[in-house]
Write an enzyme that holds these catalytic residues in place. Structure first.
Site, PDB file in Angstrom:
ATOM      1  N   TYR A 110       0.854  -1.182   0.000  1.00  0.00           N
ATOM      2  CA  TYR A 110       0.000   0.000   0.000  1.00  0.00           C
ATOM      3  C   TYR A 110       0.891   1.233   0.000  1.00  0.00           C
ATOM      4  O   TYR A 110       1.993   1.189  -0.550  1.00  0.00           O
ATOM      5  CB  TYR A 110      -0.964  -0.060   1.204  1.00  0.00           C
ATOM      6  CG  TYR A 110      -2.186   0.806   1.050  1.00  0.00           C
ATOM      7  CD1 TYR A 110      -3.009   0.705  -0.074  1.00  0.00           C
ATOM      8  CD2 TYR A 110      -2.529   1.728   2.035  1.00  0.00           C
ATOM      9  CE1 TYR A 110      -4.121   1.504  -0.229  1.00  0.00           C
ATOM     10  CE2 TYR A 110      -3.652   2.531   1.893  1.00  0.00           C
ATOM     11  CZ  TYR A 110      -4.436   2.423   0.760  1.00  0.00           C
ATOM     12  OH  TYR A 110      -5.537   3.213   0.619  1.00  0.00           O
ATOM     13  N   LYS A 165     -21.721 -20.082  -9.105  1.00  0.00           N
ATOM     14  CA  LYS A 165     -20.934 -20.045 -10.343  1.00  0.00           C
ATOM     15  C   LYS A 165     -19.499 -19.631 -10.036  1.00  0.00           C
ATOM     16  O   LYS A 165     -18.538 -20.195 -10.579  1.00  0.00           O
ATOM     17  CB  LYS A 165     -21.585 -19.060 -11.327  1.00  0.00           C
ATOM     18  CG  LYS A 165     -21.058 -19.146 -12.745  1.00  0.00           C
ATOM     19  CD  LYS A 165     -21.445 -20.463 -13.393  1.00  0.00           C
ATOM     20  CE  LYS A 165     -21.039 -20.550 -14.838  1.00  0.00           C
ATOM     21  NZ  LYS A 165     -21.965 -19.874 -15.741  1.00  0.00           N
TER      22      LYS A 165
END
Length: 464
Positions: A110, A165
């Protein structure tokens, strides 16, 4: 007693009218086993308990619930069976690849060091494939208009299917897939939303979007995005159907080019199946819907039917389903149950091939068809030769992502179908085994290899 289902029933019990001992006896009298009791809330007048029981099957579950509902002072508030329990908290999760333990690591993933990576990608957008999750990410997008057999439901209600899915993408192809259910059915809004989120994904899987919008949405996105866009309800089914047909033809020793093929149900799946068969070399396809065969002698308001009329039925056969079936070599149904008659099968050519894919009730029962067809396939798991999209989409997206393909084209789809078919060796092939099972570990790898090569050969691969 032999039990194979656990359910948890939340009961509200009026203490003046019923007690746990009576409920335990009632459960036993209805052929179920009491496993556990948990107190959820207690007052002087009422108690709320979660009762875990074991039953043999769904009818047994319904029997116990009815008995409890009919008991004075007992109220069934909620039921959680095994299916509901595996959905608690959702079925998927996101985990970091790096275990952050100190400030030095944090500075690299970060601020401030991440800015260097951002600037590099800004200068060369293709670096996003190397330096972000994009190269292994697929968005599973639905507007909830055609979810399984449920039709149009809310975006929230569609989430369990899209999560499922996403699970399958991860389990079978190690692809990070994200369920995205849109609170709009407006075609243009759907297109704009998918375009807006597309930079973070290597591919878009359109799921459970109704016809005819699914055609327009997919075609527009394919033109305007530089990543694969794939409507699995159309193309996944079509690819697996072609794989099964290729193997069935090996058994019957027939040529796809010479076969008379009847496709019943000219919606999204029927049109996609027809396009796949044409791409693979079929020449004589007759499409049949409610009003009979589609022919170029008629005019259609549906733009896709106009396309269909101009690309199929070369002999301009104007017929009902039964009439079209005369001397047909192959029947493919993606319509509704019990519309094909035993007499229709008797009128087909020698060694007929029947793919009755309507779910849960096929166009004709395999039990009825068995004596009249050479090869039979359905969409059901309780019969041989199940046509299941799971054989297709993990491998085709794995290949498309690995090739950094800009699209999934017809060459890649045909290659995927041929690879699925080829996982069954000539020594294994039989009338009841023309389509591999969904847990066949060879399928994804072979489809992936074939798709990568087809992407390279057709010029849509950007892999250097």
């Amino acid at each position: 007693m032999r039990s194979n289902m656990h359910i948890i029933i939340r009961l509200e019990i009026e203490k003046a009218k019923a007690n746990i001992g009576q409920i335990a006896t009632l459960i036993h009298e209805n052929d179920a086993d009491l496993v556990a009791i948990d107190v959820k809330k207690e007052t002087p007048e009422k108690t709320i308990r979660d009762i875990t029981i074991k039953v043999n099957d769904e009818p047994g579950q319904l029997k116990v619930i009815k008995a409890l509902n009919d008991s004075d002072g007992v109220y069934v508030k909620h039921i959680s069976d095994r299916t509901f329990l595996v959905h608690l908290g959702g079925k998927i999760d996101i985990k970091p690849k790096l275990d952050l333990k100190n400030r030095e690591q944090l500075s690299h993933v970060y601020t401030p060091e991440v800015a260097r990576v951002c600037n590099a990608i800004n200068a060369n957008p293709l670096l996003a494939y190397n330096l972000t999750i994009k190269s292994n990410s697929v968005a599973v997008v639905s507007d909830g208009t055609a979810v399984l057999g449920l039709g149009q439901i809310s975006p929230e209600a569609a989430m369990p299917v899209m999560e499922g899915k996403a699970m399958l993408f991860k389990r079978f192809a190690d692809i990070n897939a994200y369920p995205i259910c849109l609170d709009t059915t407006d075609k243009d809004e759907i297109i704009q939303t998918i375009k807006a989120i597309s930079p973070g994904f290597g591919g878009i899987n359109l799921e459970d979007i109704g016809s005819p919008q699914c055609f327009e949405i997919e075609e527009t996105l394919k033109k305007e995005l530089d990543i694969p866009v794939f409507h699995d309800d159309q193309h996944g089914t079509a690819i697996v159907v072609l794989a099964g047909i290729l193997n069935a033809l090996k058994l019957t020793k027939k040529s796809l080019k010479e076969c008379k093929i009847v496709v019943c149900g000219i919606g999204a799946a029927g049109i996609a199946i027809t396009k796949m068969l044409l791409a693979a070399g079929a020449e004589n396809i007759i499409g049949v819907d409610k009003e009979g065969s589609i022919t170029r002698d008629h005019q259609y308001d549906n733009k896709m039917w106009e396309w269909y009329a101009n690309h199929t039925n070369p002999e301009k056969v104007d017929a009902s389903l039964s009439e079209a079936m005369t001397n047909a070599d192959i029947f493919i149904g993606v319509s509704r149950g019990d519309i094909l008659k035993e007499e229709d099968l008797k009128n087909m050519a020698k060694d007929p091939i029947v793919f009755a894919l309507a779910n849960p009730i096929p166009e004709i029962s395999p039990d009825i068809a068995r004596d009249h067809v050479r090869v039979m396939a359905t969409g059901r798991s309780d019969y041989p030769n199940q046509v299941n999209n799971l054989l297709c989409f993990p491998g085709i997206f794995r290949g498309a992502l690995d090739a950094r393909a800009s699209s999934i084209n017809e060459q890649m789809k045909v290659a995927a179908a041929e690879a699925i078919a080829a996982t069954i060796g000539s020594d294994e092939l039989s009338d009841d085994y023309i389509i591999p099972g969904v847990f066949n570990e060879k399928v994804v790898g072979r489809v992936r290899e074939a798709v990568v090569q087809a992407a390279i050969d057709s010029g849509v691969s950007r892999k250097i």
